[in-house]
Design a protein around this motif. Structure first.
Motif, short mmCIF file in Angstrom:
data_model
loop_
_atom_site.label_atom_id
_atom_site.label_comp_id
_atom_site.label_asym_id
_atom_site.label_seq_id
_atom_site.Cartn_x
_atom_site.Cartn_y
_atom_site.Cartn_z
N GLU A 36 79.55 78.19 78.43
CA GLU A 36 78.92 77.96 77.21
C GLU A 36 79.25 79.38 76.33
OE1 GLU A 36 74.91 77.04 77.04
OE2 GLU A 36 75.39 74.83 77.41
N VAL A 37 80.52 79.95 76.49
CA VAL A 37 80.91 81.11 75.77
C VAL A 37 82.28 80.72 75.26
CG1 VAL A 37 81.63 83.44 75.80
CG2 VAL A 37 79.55 82.86 76.85
N VAL A 38 82.80 81.25 74.06
CA VAL A 38 83.88 81.11 73.73
C VAL A 38 84.80 82.28 73.98
CG1 VAL A 38 85.49 81.07 71.62
CG2 VAL A 38 83.46 79.83 71.40
N GLY A 39 85.53 82.06 75.21
CA GLY A 39 86.31 83.07 75.75
C GLY A 39 87.77 83.18 75.02
N PRO A 40 88.55 84.27 75.74
CA PRO A 40 89.96 84.17 75.42
C PRO A 40 90.88 83.00 74.96
CG PRO A 40 89.74 85.83 76.84
CD PRO A 40 88.55 85.00 77.03
N GLU A 41 91.00 82.00 75.96
CA GLU A 41 91.46 80.71 75.76
C GLU A 41 90.86 79.93 74.53
OE1 GLU A 41 91.92 78.39 79.33
OE2 GLU A 41 92.85 79.66 80.44
N GLY A 42 89.67 79.71 74.64
CA GLY A 42 89.02 79.03 73.41
C GLY A 42 89.22 79.75 71.97
N MET A 43 89.43 81.12 72.31
CA MET A 43 89.47 81.77 71.00
C MET A 43 90.75 81.65 70.40
SD MET A 43 87.64 83.90 69.23
CE MET A 43 86.48 84.71 70.31
N GLU A 44 91.92 81.58 71.47
CA GLU A 44 93.17 81.34 71.04
C GLU A 44 93.35 80.16 70.28
OE1 GLU A 44 97.74 81.10 72.82
OE2 GLU A 44 95.87 81.69 73.91
N LYS A 45 92.59 79.12 70.68
CA LYS A 45 92.70 77.64 70.17
C LYS A 45 92.02 77.80 68.69
CE LYS A 45 91.68 72.58 70.91
NZ LYS A 45 90.97 72.48 69.42
N PHE A 46 90.70 78.49 68.59
CA PHE A 46 90.09 78.61 67.46
C PHE A 46 90.81 79.20 66.40
CE2 PHE A 46 87.15 81.44 65.09
CZ PHE A 46 86.35 80.74 64.45
N CYS A 47 91.51 80.36 66.64
CA CYS A 47 92.36 81.06 65.86
C CYS A 47 93.58 79.93 65.16
CB CYS A 47 93.02 82.37 66.11
SG CYS A 47 91.83 83.45 66.68
N GLU A 48 94.02 79.19 66.09
CA GLU A 48 95.21 78.34 65.74
C GLU A 48 94.56 77.38 64.80
OE1 GLU A 48 98.42 75.00 68.10
OE2 GLU A 48 96.99 76.63 69.15
N ASP A 49 93.36 76.94 64.90
CA ASP A 49 92.84 75.86 64.45
C ASP A 49 92.72 76.29 62.77
OD1 ASP A 49 93.15 73.96 66.23
OD2 ASP A 49 90.73 73.94 66.74
N ILE A 50 91.94 77.59 62.46
CA ILE A 50 91.67 78.03 61.26
C ILE A 50 92.89 78.76 60.46
CG2 ILE A 50 89.25 78.40 61.89
CD1 ILE A 50 89.93 81.33 62.19
N GLY A 51 94.01 78.97 61.34
CA GLY A 51 95.35 79.23 60.89
C GLY A 51 95.19 80.75 60.62
N VAL A 52 94.65 81.43 61.56
CA VAL A 52 94.54 82.88 61.53
C VAL A 52 95.10 83.59 62.93
CG1 VAL A 52 93.04 84.86 61.28
CG2 VAL A 52 92.74 83.05 59.86
N GLU A 53 96.10 84.57 62.72
CA GLU A 53 96.58 85.18 64.18
C GLU A 53 95.39 85.94 64.67
OE1 GLU A 53 99.45 84.95 65.42
OE2 GLU A 53 100.09 83.59 64.07
N PRO A 54 95.31 86.06 66.02
CA PRO A 54 94.05 86.67 66.40
C PRO A 54 94.06 88.29 66.36
CG PRO A 54 95.32 85.38 68.24
CD PRO A 54 96.12 85.22 66.94
N GLU A 55 95.28 88.67 66.02
CA GLU A 55 95.22 90.16 65.65
C GLU A 55 94.91 90.28 64.20
OE1 GLU A 55 99.53 88.73 65.83
OE2 GLU A 55 97.64 88.37 66.94
N ASN A 56 95.05 89.22 63.39
CA ASN A 56 94.52 89.50 61.89
C ASN A 56 93.08 90.04 61.73
OD1 ASN A 56 93.75 88.94 59.27
ND2 ASN A 56 95.70 87.66 59.11
N ILE A 57 93.00 91.06 60.86
CA ILE A 57 91.80 92.01 60.61
C ILE A 57 90.86 90.73 60.19
CG2 ILE A 57 92.15 92.28 58.37
CD1 ILE A 57 91.04 95.04 58.66
N ILE A 58 90.92 89.71 59.74
CA ILE A 58 89.86 88.83 59.43
C ILE A 58 89.01 88.36 60.57
CG2 ILE A 58 89.53 86.33 58.66
CD1 ILE A 58 90.13 88.32 56.28
N MET A 59 89.73 88.48 61.83
CA MET A 59 88.91 88.12 62.90
C MET A 59 87.75 88.96 63.26
SD MET A 59 89.76 84.98 63.67
CE MET A 59 88.89 85.13 65.34
N LEU A 60 88.41 90.22 62.90
CA LEU A 60 87.51 91.46 63.29
C LEU A 60 86.34 91.21 62.33
CD1 LEU A 60 86.60 94.25 64.25
CD2 LEU A 60 87.96 95.31 62.70
N VAL A 61 86.47 90.96 60.99
CA VAL A 61 85.57 90.75 59.92
C VAL A 61 84.51 89.54 60.54
CG1 VAL A 61 84.78 90.19 57.55
CG2 VAL A 61 87.12 91.73 57.86
N LEU A 62 85.08 88.48 60.97
CA LEU A 62 84.33 87.51 61.45
C LEU A 62 83.55 87.83 62.57
CD1 LEU A 62 83.67 84.44 61.20
CD2 LEU A 62 85.49 84.25 62.74
#
Length: 224
Positions: free
Chosen positions: A58-84
């Motif tokens: 019940e934790v969004v880990g690296p694999e889930g995070m990669e899919k999440f980023c893909e779905d919202i259209g943001v690269e994992p290394e984008n600063i927006i992910m840090l803000v989120l």
């Protein structure tokens, strides 16, 4: 007779026009409700959204995070992910717990991919707010460091500084080169804070350069 038929037809048209206006109004009202996140946010929907990416723990880990980023259209290394992550108050890089997700997404009023995509501009604007950026910058230190270490390893520090200051600080390339040449392996929290202060107080042309102050920053940046 033709006149009466014409009037009857006109009356029918008027009635149809009124019905059309009423239908259009109702549709517009319904649309307004749909696009109003304050009215339509659903905790249940938000939780289901979380489980699209969560693993068995019940934790969004690296694999889930990669899919999440893909779905919202943001690269994992984008600063927006840090803000989120800052908005979700997530303490660990690459992980979102259920509690963090529900609390943060409720604050943002996002219960699906589309609504979060609609908030991306808002998240970017946080970087232009001086107070918010300072909080994000300070948050980044604890977010990025290994939790069994009190300091940030220098390679991670350089990457995070490039992400946070590289786009706005004219002297960053020089400072980054200085860190590249440094033999020190870590940066502590006080040093991290001092770098931001230095970037905000020293002019790009060094016209207000203070040797004593610069020495203090160098000591902070290198651990001397």
């Amino acid at each position: 007779m033709p006149v009466k038929k014409k009037r009857k037809s006109s009356g029918s048209d008027d009635s149809g026009f009124r019905k059309c206006k009423i239908t259009s109004y109702c549709r517009n009202q319904a649309t307004s409700r749909i696009i109003n996140p304050e009215e339509q946010f659903s905790s249940k929907k938000c939780l289901s959204w979380f489980y699209e990416y969560a693993g068995p723990d019940e934790v969004v880990g690296p694999e889930g995070m990669e899919k999440f980023c893909e779905d919202i259209g943001v690269e994992p290394e984008n600063i927006i992910m840090l803000v989120l992550a800052w908005k979700l108050e997530a303490p660990n890089m690459g992980f979102f717990t259920k509690e963090e997700w529900l609390k943060g997404m409720t604050l943002l009023q996002c219960d699906c991919t589309e609504r979060l995509q609609g908030k991306l501009d808002f998240l970017r604007l946080q970087l232009n707010d001086g107070a918010a950026f300072k909080n994000i910058y300070r948050y980044a230190f604890d977010f990025a460091r290994d939790k069994d270490q009190r300091s940030l390893d220098i390679d991670t520090a350089k990457s995070m500084l490039a992400l946070l200051l590289g786009r706005t600080w004219p002297l960053f390339p020089v400072f980054h080169q200085f860190l590249e040449q440094s033999k020190y392996k870590v940066m502590n929290k006080d040093q991290w804070y001092n770098v931001l202060e230095f970037s905000r107080t020293v002019h790009p042309d060094l016209s207000n350069y203070d040797e004593d102050g610069a020495c203090d920053v160098q000591r902070s940046a290198t651990g001397i």
